[in-house]
Scaffold this motif. Structure first.
Motif, short mmCIF file in Angstrom:
data_model
loop_
_atom_site.label_atom_id
_atom_site.label_comp_id
_atom_site.label_asym_id
_atom_site.label_seq_id
_atom_site.Cartn_x
_atom_site.Cartn_y
_atom_site.Cartn_z
N ALA A 143 0.83 -1.20 0.00
CA ALA A 143 0.00 0.00 0.00
C ALA A 143 0.87 1.26 0.00
N TYR A 144 1.91 1.28 0.83
CA TYR A 144 2.79 2.45 0.91
C TYR A 144 3.45 2.72 -0.44
N ARG A 145 3.98 1.69 -1.07
CA ARG A 145 4.64 1.86 -2.37
C ARG A 145 3.65 2.36 -3.42
N MET A 146 2.44 1.80 -3.40
CA MET A 146 1.42 2.21 -4.36
C MET A 146 1.09 3.69 -4.19
N LEU A 147 0.89 4.12 -2.94
CA LEU A 147 0.47 5.49 -2.69
C LEU A 147 1.57 6.52 -2.90
N PHE A 148 2.77 6.23 -2.41
CA PHE A 148 3.81 7.25 -2.39
C PHE A 148 4.84 7.11 -3.51
N SER A 149 5.18 5.89 -3.91
CA SER A 149 6.15 5.73 -5.00
C SER A 149 5.48 5.78 -6.36
N LYS A 150 4.37 5.08 -6.50
CA LYS A 150 3.72 4.98 -7.81
C LYS A 150 2.74 6.13 -8.07
N ALA A 151 1.87 6.45 -7.09
CA ALA A 151 0.87 7.50 -7.28
C ALA A 151 1.43 8.89 -6.96
N GLY A 152 2.55 8.95 -6.26
CA GLY A 152 3.16 10.24 -5.95
C GLY A 152 2.40 11.06 -4.92
N LEU A 153 1.63 10.40 -4.05
CA LEU A 153 0.86 11.11 -3.02
C LEU A 153 1.81 11.87 -2.10
N LYS A 154 1.45 13.10 -1.78
CA LYS A 154 2.26 13.96 -0.90
C LYS A 154 1.48 14.26 0.37
N ALA A 155 2.19 14.66 1.42
CA ALA A 155 1.57 15.02 2.70
C ALA A 155 0.47 16.05 2.46
N GLY A 156 -0.71 15.82 3.07
CA GLY A 156 -1.83 16.73 2.93
C GLY A 156 -2.78 16.36 1.81
N GLN A 157 -2.38 15.49 0.89
CA GLN A 157 -3.26 15.08 -0.19
C GLN A 157 -4.14 13.92 0.28
N THR A 158 -5.24 13.72 -0.43
CA THR A 158 -6.20 12.67 -0.09
C THR A 158 -6.39 11.77 -1.30
N MET A 159 -6.60 10.47 -1.02
CA MET A 159 -6.86 9.52 -2.10
C MET A 159 -8.00 8.60 -1.66
N LEU A 160 -8.93 8.33 -2.56
CA LEU A 160 -10.01 7.40 -2.29
C LEU A 160 -9.53 6.00 -2.65
N VAL A 161 -9.64 5.06 -1.70
CA VAL A 161 -9.29 3.67 -1.94
C VAL A 161 -10.57 2.87 -1.81
N GLN A 162 -11.07 2.33 -2.91
CA GLN A 162 -12.31 1.57 -2.89
C GLN A 162 -12.01 0.10 -2.58
#
Length: 184
Positions: A143-162
Motif C-alpha cells: 500500500a505504501y509503495r502504491m500510494l507514495f512511490s507509484k501515485a506520488g501522493l504527498k503530505a496533505g493530499q487525499t486519495m479514495l481507496v475503494q
C-alpha cells in the motif's frame, strides 16, 4: 519448535498440504539472528506458496508466512521486513532479479522461532501494538509503495481507496494513519 509448513505445493487443492507440527530449528547463518515470533499475519501470498507458485519455484519443504513481529534475544521488539535478495544489488530492490520474500526460498515466519537476516529485523515503532505491526510487511509496504512511490501522493493530499472495507484492511489503514501522523 512448532511451525505451519508444507512439504510440496498443490496447485489445485493447496489447503490439505498444510501441516502444523514440530520442525527443526537450524543454527542462524552468519549475519542472521534467531527471533521469537509474537504475531504473524496471514497473507494471500501463503496460498501462492501452498500452490507451488512464486517468482521462482519455491524450495520445499517451507515454513509459511512472510511477515510478522518478534522479539530478539536481548528483548528488543522487531517487525520482520519481508524482502530479501542480493546484498550487493544497487537501486530499487523490487527490481533485484534475486528478490524474494520469506516462504519462497527460505523458511517463513509461521513458527515459534525464525532465523532472519539481521537487516530484516527492524525495530518496531513503540506506538504500534505487536499485532498491528505484524501486517507492516507485505500488505503495508504494498500500500505504501502504491500510494507514495507509484501515485506520488504527498503530505496533505487525499486519495479514495475503494474495496478496502475488510477487517485486515481496517487494521492496515489504522497502522498507516498512525505511522503517517508520527512521520509527517
Amino acid at each position: 519448535m512448532t511451525a505451519a509448513y508444507i512439504d510440496k505445493g498443490n496447485l489445485e487443492d493447496p489447503i490439505p498440504a498444510l501441516k502444523i507440527a514440530p520442525r527443526p530449528q537450524p543454527t542462524p547463518k552468519e549475519g542472521w539472528v534467531k527471533v521469537k515470533m509474537q504475531a504473524v499475519a496471514l497473507n494471500y501470498h501463503d496460498i501462492f506458496t501452498m500452490r507451488g507458485l512464486g517468482m521462482r519455484p519455491p524450495k520445499f519443504p517451507l515454513i509459511l508466512g512472510c511477515e510478522g513481529t518478534s522479539v530478539l534475544e536481548d528483548g528488543a521488539e522487531v517487525l520482520i521486513y519481508p524482502v530479501m535478495g542480493n546484498p550487493n544489488f544497487k537501486g530499487d530492490e523490487t527490481l533485484d532479479p534475486e528478490r524474494h520474500v520469506f516462504s519462497e526460498q527460505v523458511d517463513g515466519t509461521s513458527a515459534e522461532y525464525v532465523n532472519v537476516p539481521l537487516r530484516n529485523a527492524v525495530l518496531k515503532p513503540r506506538e504500534l501494538e505487536m499485532v498491528s505491526a505484524g501486517v507492516l510487511g507485505i500488505a503495508w509496504l504494498t500500500a505504501y509503495r502504491m500510494l507514495f512511490s507509484k501515485a506520488g501522493l504527498k503530505a496533505g493530499q487525499t486519495m479514495l481507496v475503494q474495496g478496502s472495507s475488510g477487517g485486515l484492511q481496517a487494521r492496515i489503514t489504522t497502522s498507516i494513519s498512525r505511522f503517517l501522523k508520527s512521520s509527517i
